[in-house]
Scaffold this active site. Structure first.
Site, PDB file in Angstrom:
ATOM      1  N   ASP A 193      59.737  72.992  25.412  1.00 29.75           N
ATOM      2  CA  ASP A 193      58.888  73.875  26.204  1.00 29.75           C
ATOM      3  C   ASP A 193      59.781  74.808  27.003  1.00 29.75           C
ATOM      4  O   ASP A 193      60.649  74.351  27.749  1.00 29.75           O
ATOM      5  CB  ASP A 193      58.026  73.015  27.157  1.00 29.75           C
ATOM      6  CG  ASP A 193      57.176  73.856  28.089  1.00 29.75           C
ATOM      7  OD1 ASP A 193      57.176  75.093  27.962  1.00 29.75           O
ATOM      8  OD2 ASP A 193      56.498  73.255  28.949  1.00 29.75           O
ATOM      9  N   HIS A 252      54.814  72.757  24.645  1.00 34.49           N
ATOM     10  CA  HIS A 252      53.891  73.381  25.587  1.00 34.49           C
ATOM     11  C   HIS A 252      52.506  73.604  24.966  1.00 34.49           C
ATOM     12  O   HIS A 252      52.380  73.904  23.790  1.00 34.49           O
ATOM     13  CB  HIS A 252      54.456  74.734  26.037  1.00 34.49           C
ATOM     14  CG  HIS A 252      53.762  75.299  27.217  1.00 34.49           C
ATOM     15  ND1 HIS A 252      54.146  74.998  28.506  1.00 34.49           N
ATOM     16  CD2 HIS A 252      52.683  76.108  27.341  1.00 34.49           C
ATOM     17  CE1 HIS A 252      53.345  75.616  29.359  1.00 34.49           C
ATOM     18  NE2 HIS A 252      52.436  76.296  28.674  1.00 34.49           N
ATOM     19  N   SER A 295      49.871  74.368  32.699  1.00 39.35           N
ATOM     20  CA  SER A 295      50.563  75.639  32.454  1.00 39.35           C
ATOM     21  C   SER A 295      50.407  76.576  33.655  1.00 39.35           C
ATOM     22  O   SER A 295      50.737  76.176  34.771  1.00 39.35           O
ATOM     23  CB  SER A 295      50.009  76.236  31.162  1.00 39.35           C
ATOM     24  OG  SER A 295      50.823  77.270  30.716  1.00 39.35           O
TER      25      SER A 295
END
Ligand SMILES: *[C@@H]1O[C@H](CO)[C@@H](O)[C@H](O)[C@H]1NC(C)=O
Ligand SMILES: *[C@@H]1O[C@H](CO)[C@@H](O)[C@H](O)[C@H]1NC(C)=O
Ligand SMILES: *[C@@H]1O[C@H](CO)[C@@H](O)[C@H](O)[C@H]1NC(C)=O
Ligand SMILES: *[C@@H]1O[C@H](CO)[C@@H](O)[C@H](O)[C@H]1NC(C)=O
Length: 401
Positions: A341, A371, A189
């Site tokens: 995501d 995600h 991320s």
């Protein structure tokens, strides 16, 4: 009617509302995912409420939750775990105990958390790093970089660069018996944002050119100059990562100014002089046909915000903004993307651009993925998807590092 009844009723309505929000059909363990997603939405609503009545900043709730999952540095039969400093920046090291003839590979790990929360010491990262160290006989370095809003851009990046350069010194690698030709940098991320930026900066530094063998980016965010990519539109409501929450928190890395949040949400935050950057993130040009669907590309509205944030045009913040000549000769790149995501298209664009200039890219795409799942691999909210992502990444390391 008593206060308790009222509270109970209120909770029921809130839960019903959250549970009603549909999640994509092909997601495994749907009820568990709904549950986690609901908790995150509730936390976000609660944070907004507390901020509005002036009790607590919106982002505090997320850092408070993080702090509940911090682990101590505990060694086991295979690995020595120590908390120490590299160049005055805290790091956690995982050092294999097993004697080995060969020098060891190493992985530098940058955790996610939208630049505002997270730690290399939280349970899921601790487990990931132990597993990596065990499976590869690798030295793993977790970086405890500084967080926003206390330390805005470029603090986090500077810490990651400094730790990486410190670790790559000949005498330090020798101290930990690391093979200088087998060092990988990894991030998930926003950790992936930082890992990609560190890799680019080292590539441009004559002293550190070619010193990183590979970069591994797990669903990274790579730009925020266009907040209306098809994946932003399709997965605005998650699961797990929601557009409004992401933008509210991420903007703190740039500024505490709330007008920036509103501008980002409207996709009207970039200045006139940023026009030349949009060709680097033009999804209508780079996105595979399959993902364009019926989306229509709209030119962003520039120059609406009368405050200038140079960070928004800085390639050290958004790795997608470098030109092609700075992408050339980047090391072997592993990118894992998830279909559901909102950051998905950042990776698709980066992959297309890297391949265009001849960088070797290995791409794993999980159609049933979403995600943040790598942060749910243990305890009551362990998700099969989280373990799958972890195993895919470690397997790739075993084959390539
Ligand atoms: C230590 O390594 C052995 C062999 O790989 C493994 O079976 C064992 O589970 C490891 N112990 C821990 C605590 O991870
Ligand atoms: C984006 O790409 C489309 C089609 O490839 C093109 O028509 C448009 O001019 C591009 N816009 C920018 C800002 O690069
Ligand atoms: C920016 O614009 C707003 C209204 O759009 C105005 O209230 C504010 O004073 C302006 N700020 C600056 C620094 O010009
Ligand atoms: C790419 O960017 C670098 C620095 O950001 C600059 O020196 C170089 O001239 C640019 N190359 C091209 C082809 O635009």
């Amino acid at each position: 009617m008593g206060y308790k009844t009222l509270c109970f009723g209120f909770s029921c309505i809130l839960f019903a509302y959250c549970f009603y929000s549909p999640i994509p059909e092909n997601i495994e363990e749907p009820w568990k995912v709904r549950y986690v997603d609901t908790l995150i939405k509730l936390a976000s609503h609660m944070a907004t409420l507390l901020e509005n009545i002036g009790l607590m900043k919106y982002e505090r709730i997320f850092s408070t939750v993080t702090s509940l999952f911090i682990t101590q540095a505990v060694s086991d039969e295979n690995i020595t775990v120590i908390d120490t400093d590299f160049s005055n920046i805290p790091v956690r090291l995982y050092l294999p105990k097993r004697k080995s003839e060969r020098k060891r590979p190493a992985v530098i790990v940058i955790h996610g958390g939208i630049f505002v929360f997270g730690s290399c010491k939280v349970t899921d990262h601790d487990i990931l790093n132990r597993l990596t160290s065990n499976k590869l006989g690798a030295v793993v370095v977790g970086i405890e970089y500084r967080l926003a809003p206390e330390y805005p851009f470029p603090a986090a990046l500077e810490d990651c660069v400094q730790v990486t350069k410190f670790f790559l010194q000949e005498n330090i690698l020798a101290k930990y018996r690391v093979d200088p030709s087998r060092v990988c940098i990894m991030g998930d991320s926003s950790g992936g944002t930082l890992a990609a930026a560190v890799t680019q900066l080292l590539r441009d530094d004559p002293e550190f050119k070619n010193r990183i063998k590979a970069q591994a980016l797990i669903y990274p965010g790579l730009q925020l100059i266009d907040t209306s990519l098809p994946s932003h539109r399709e997965y605005e409501h998650g699961p797990i990562l929601h557009r409004e929450m992401m933008i509210k928190v991420a903007s703190l890395y740039v500024s505490r100014d709330s007008s920036l949040i509103q501008a980002l949400l409207r996709n009207e935050h970039m200045p006139e002089e940023s026009r030349h950057l949009f060709k680097f993130v033009n999804w209508s040009h780079f996105l595979p046909e399959k993902y364009k669907k019926s989306h229509v590309y709209t030119e962003p509205v520039l120059g609406k915000l009368n405050v200038s944030y140079p960070a928004l045009m800085d390639t050290r913040l958004f790795p997608l903004l470098v030109n092609d000549s700075r992408l050339q000769n980047l090391p072997l790149t592993y990118i894992l993307t998830c279909e559901h995501d909102l950051l998905r298209d950042d990776s698709f664009i980066y992959i297309a651009r890297l391949k265009n200039v001849g960088v070797q890219v290995i791409h794993d795409h999980l159609e049933e993925g979403f995600h943040g799942a790598l942060s749910f691999t243990t305890g009551s909210v362990a998700l099969q998807l989280g373990c799958k992502i972890r195993n895919k990444y470690i397997h790739w390391l075993e084959e390539n590092l």
